[in-house]
Design an enzyme around this catalytic site. Sequence first.
Site, PDB file in Angstrom:
ATOM      1  N   CYS A 120       0.730  -1.061   0.129  1.00 43.49           N
ATOM      2  CA  CYS A 120      -0.005  -0.076   0.068  1.00 43.49           C
ATOM      3  C   CYS A 120       0.874   1.159   0.013  1.00 43.49           C
ATOM      4  CB  CYS A 120      -0.782   0.105   1.016  1.00 43.49           C
ATOM      5  SG  CYS A 120      -1.917  -1.387   1.538  1.00 43.49           S
TER       6      CYS A 120
ATOM      7  N   GLU B 239       3.485   0.147 -10.914  1.00 42.72           N
ATOM      8  CA  GLU B 239       4.840   0.101 -10.469  1.00 42.72           C
ATOM      9  C   GLU B 239       5.936   1.153 -10.941  1.00 42.72           C
ATOM     10  OE1 GLU B 239       5.912  -3.160  -8.952  1.00 42.72           O
ATOM     11  OE2 GLU B 239       3.863  -4.152  -8.961  1.00 42.72           O
TER      12      GLU B 239
END
Length: 386
Positions: free
Chosen positions: A123, A362
Amino acid sequence: MDFSLSDDQKAFVSTARAFSRDTLAPGAAQWDEEHRFPVDVFKEAGDLGLMSLYAPEEIGGMNLPRLDASLIFEELAYGCTATTAFMTIHNMATNMVGRYGSETLLEQWGENLASGQKLASYCLTEPGSGSDAASLVTCAKQDADHYIVHGSKVFISGAGATDILVVMVRTGGPGAKGVTALAIPAESDGIHYGKSETKMGWNCQPTRQVTFDGVRVPVSYRLGDEGQGFNMAMEALDGGRINIASCSVGTAQAALDHAIAYSKEREQFGQAIADFQVTQFKLADMVTELVAARQMVRLAAWKLDHNEPEAGIYCSMAKRLATDLCFNICNEALQIHGGYGYIREYPLERFVRDTRVHQILEGTNEIMRMIIGRRLLMDNVPEVIR
Ligand SMILES: Cc1cc2nc3c(=O)[nH]c(=O)nc-3n(C[C@H](O)[C@H](O)[C@H](O)COP(=O)(O)OP(=O)(O)OC[C@H]3O[C@@H](n4cnc5c(N)ncnc54)[C@H](O)[C@@H]3O)c2cc1C
């Protein structure tokens, strides 16, 4: 320079290929259609060591090099992109817990995470802080032997179906140095989950907002020291970029294989469409770009394994290149299938939907370019980037 796989690597690939073909591929379309998070499959994967490929042995991890993990994720993604992508996220979070967790945390969670019996989410992203991750505002204030956490995270993969959340929070001042990583049990009082987002792809895993409203977290659930969280999160993302790029490569290989087979079967104008030179040229470009992407990913993984000083730049280059090229390969494979590529009876549209997000998460591919470009323009660009 030796590009061949070692005997161990061949054995890992063979195990992953069998699991991919026998367990992931047969379920992939249905999990996508039904939006089903296949928890039972993650447990099976855990029995094979696939849920803790590079996590430390102390918690039952395989402690493999990132290159070996990349080979394995590529094979798994051949069978199901989105399931494998979640496995990469679980691997990333489990590795953070395994490497930086306290004895108490490891005793209570280590083996369960490594074996895939319990699942983890990562997270970092918040409503107001995506690419600019260091501006995150979810905060944790210490109260005796606990932290009290307030704030929100968005786009959290697996959230609502995972057991522990690795959460980057602010314990200090502004910027990266004020960030700390906490492992927070997913059912702690004060955690609220948003609705499962309706997405283009990655449908077999839920993506949710997570809100922390005065959540009490034992100080012993902190990873590393206060202020180390941002570096840990970025270190994890270097490897995460290799992982997601490997998922793209595996999916593009599946797309190419489907395209080759279909082009030999499908006849138009009295001949197989494979006989048209345009199809041959398309396939030639697809395989060339696929091999280039794969080799770039493996080079970056090798550099990470060898602690090369510019490994992070290679991870960014590999992630950008592989996710862009492989998305295009999936899209071209869909095109070769004509109208059939667009309908769900064939997997091509799922490949396109599932690989699209790899260009976004990402670190977006624009952020990859920013990282690479900034490094190139510094005064001391070393030989290794040339
Ligand atoms: C399906 C899905 C799953 C996800 N899973 C997770 C998860 O498990 N955990 C987690 O923490 N996050 C997760 N994310 C979040 C993901 O990492 C972010 O969406 C991503 O980092 C981009 O942030 P953002 O969406 O806020 O976009 P923004 O940062 O707002 O970017 C918007 C656009 O602006 C561009 N941009 C931003 N800054 C710059 C710049 N400096 N220069 C040039 N262009 C720029 C971006 O490239 C992008 O095109 C997930 C996202 C999705 C869609």
